[in-house]
Design a protein around this motif. Structure first.
Motif, short mmCIF file in Angstrom:
data_model
loop_
_atom_site.label_atom_id
_atom_site.label_comp_id
_atom_site.label_asym_id
_atom_site.label_seq_id
_atom_site.Cartn_x
_atom_site.Cartn_y
_atom_site.Cartn_z
N GLU A 19 0.82 -1.21 0.00
CA GLU A 19 0.00 0.00 0.00
C GLU A 19 0.86 1.26 0.00
OE1 GLU A 19 -3.01 0.02 -0.60
OE2 GLU A 19 -3.78 -1.95 -0.06
N SER A 75 -8.51 -1.05 2.63
CA SER A 75 -9.17 -2.34 2.41
C SER A 75 -8.18 -3.28 1.72
CB SER A 75 -10.41 -2.16 1.54
OG SER A 75 -11.32 -1.25 2.12
N SER A 76 -8.36 -4.58 1.91
CA SER A 76 -7.47 -5.55 1.28
C SER A 76 -7.57 -5.46 -0.24
CB SER A 76 -7.84 -6.97 1.73
OG SER A 76 -7.63 -7.12 3.11
N ASN A 77 -6.43 -5.26 -0.89
CA ASN A 77 -6.35 -5.14 -2.35
C ASN A 77 -5.56 -6.34 -2.87
OD1 ASN A 77 -5.98 -4.41 -5.01
ND2 ASN A 77 -5.59 -2.25 -4.55
N LEU A 80 -3.48 -6.23 -6.16
CA LEU A 80 -2.22 -5.50 -6.02
C LEU A 80 -1.17 -6.36 -5.33
CD1 LEU A 80 -0.51 -2.88 -6.16
CD2 LEU A 80 -1.51 -2.25 -3.95
N ARG A 407 -15.68 -2.50 0.80
CA ARG A 407 -14.26 -2.13 0.68
C ARG A 407 -14.18 -0.61 0.53
NH1 ARG A 407 -12.00 -6.16 -3.89
NH2 ARG A 407 -9.99 -5.96 -2.86
N LEU A 410 -10.47 1.02 -0.34
CA LEU A 410 -9.71 0.28 -1.35
C LEU A 410 -8.80 1.21 -2.14
CD1 LEU A 410 -9.30 -2.50 -2.70
CD2 LEU A 410 -11.08 -1.85 -4.33
N SER A 411 -7.54 0.84 -2.26
CA SER A 411 -6.59 1.60 -3.06
C SER A 411 -6.75 1.23 -4.54
CB SER A 411 -5.16 1.32 -2.60
OG SER A 411 -4.89 -0.07 -2.66
N ALA A 413 -5.96 -0.10 -8.40
CA ALA A 413 -5.24 -1.25 -8.95
C ALA A 413 -4.07 -0.71 -9.77
CB ALA A 413 -6.16 -2.11 -9.80
#
Length: 425
Positions: A19, A75-77, A80, A407, A410-411, A413
């Motif tokens: 992240e 949030s879990s990505n 990525l 999410r 969320l970052s 992609a």
């Protein structure tokens, strides 16, 4: 010098590091990564650990600390993390003779024969520098004559900063010094229950386990624990696995972002999970014969009755065609569905795998030309979706998936979607 030399390369705070990779403004900021539906903290940066943020704590319980210390949550990505992991592993493969990908953030590498050409500690530092410079992820390297010792060497490399992130345990004297400092529950393969049983025998450190009689340990525990004892003494009992073993089952399951109370939404969720599972099945170059579907309410909601059930069905012939499993999943849901429940989770499981074309034919087997056409269709869908996710999907998956996983943090992609590529101004 031992006949075998392994190194365990482990990424530091991997999810949080991914992240931060495209966010240089967060270089010294405490960061946490959340579980599905943004429920609990599953990963922490070094700064977050120093603040005392615990693993697994629900996010709502640390809101005060989040505001007080400016902790940033993501949030879990998984897309990525998987892509960055692949880059780390590719880097290791380009620098070492053989690599075993142990997990998304760990790999064993074979360093046998390196020592006459280069000092092992220097080689470990080189690996660390290359991964940092080429990928941007910090790793620690533990070097030893067995995998279990390499795990402990990596533990030491992370724990003590003076090691500069690399520990060479090929020297037996150095091995014993470290083993004396490490609690037995930190040994690879010795879990909480096993460590409690060992402590009853007075075995509280890794060194005491290494000095235990291997035959006695086998008689009173198992051959696996005996193997651990031998590994702690520098005897390599676990070989490097360069070929990832084929999975025996594929499970696709999620908790819902909001409870499902209507059958149509549950059908969409089940269809989504079937599509994901079949995609994984094809990536594994396998076909499956059994499908299981399960649905359940939340075990933590005391205001409503608990309901959980599952049904399975066998195909006439093994398949990897999403359409075949979608039809069977609908049949199973019709048998499972009960009104007046708020469902919290559902999932599907594929089992009984076969290699394509290596199963007994019967009267219901489709002609070879039709099987080939079906295979090409699924391959086309996978190829298109690999370029842009959800380019093609099945109608039963729905368009507006209100039940989908929450999410909110969320970052982008950054590495797998053209529209999310970082822009440098």
């Amino acid at each position: 010098m031992p006949s075998t030399i392994f190194a365990l390369v482990d990424c530091n705070n991997f999810y949080a590091s991914c992240e931060k990779l495209f966010r240089p403004d967060l270089a010294n900021t405490p960061v946490v990564v959340l579980s599905n539906n943004d429920g609990c903290i599953v990963a922490r940066s070094k700064e977050a650990k120093q603040l005392g943020i615990k693993m697994g704590v629900p996010l709502f319980k640390v809101q005060k600390e989040m505001r007080q210390h400016g902790i940033v949550a993501f949030s879990s990505n998984y897309a990525l993390y998987a892509d960055i992991s692949q880059r780390v592993m590719s880097t290791l493969e380009s620098l070492t003779p053989a690599v075993e990908v142990y997990s998304i953030d760990e790999a064993f590498v074979d360093l046998t024969g390196i020592e006459p050409l280069q000092n092992l500690n220097d080689f470990g530092l080189m690996l660390r520098d290359k991964v940092q410079n080429w990928v941007g992820i910090t790793v620690c390297v533990g070097i030893a004559p067995s995998k279990t010792l390499a795990k402990l060497a990596n533990y030491a490399a992370k724990k003590w900063q003076k090691t500069a992130g690399v520990v060479d345990l090929t020297d037996p004297i150095r091995q014993r010094k470290l083993l004396a400092l490490v609690p037995v529950n930190e040994v690879w393969g010795i879990g909480r229950k096993l460590s409690k049983r060992l402590e009853l025998l007075g075995i509280t450190t890794a060194l005491q386990l290494a000095d235990a009689d291997a035959k006695y340990i086998r008689q009173h525990f198992s051959v696996v624990v005996e193997r651990t004892v031998r590994e702690l003494n520098g005897e390599s009992c676990i070989e490097l696995e360069q070929v990832i073993p084929t999975k025996q089952q594929i499970i696709s399951s999620r908790s819902f972002g909001q409870r499902i109370t209507c059958k149509e939404q549950m059908q969409q969720a089940i269809s989504e999970y079937v599509s994901l599972a079949c995609k994984k099945l094809r990536q594994q170059k396998q076909e499956a014969k059994y499908l299981t579907v399960f649905i359940r309410t939340s075990a933590f909601n005391q205001q409503h009755d608990l309901f959980s059930n599952s049904k399975s069905i066998a195909l006439d012939t093994p398949s990897s065609d999403t359409r075949v499993f979608l039809a069977k999943a609908k049949q199973l849901l019709d048998m499972l569905w009960v009104n007046n429940f708020s469902y919290a989770k559902a999932g599907v499981m594929l089992t009984d795998f076969y290699n394509p074309g290596q199963h007994q034919l019967n009267l219901f087997t489709a002609p070879a030309d039709k099987q080939q056409a079906n295979h090409k269709l699924m391959q086309l869908i996978d190829n298109l979706n690999a370029k842009q996710d959800k380019t093609i999907w099945f109608a039963s998956q729905g368009v507006k998936q209100a039940w989908s996983m929450k999410r909110e943090h969320l970052s982008p992609a950054y590495t797998t979607n053209w529209r999310d590529l970082p822009i440098v101004k």
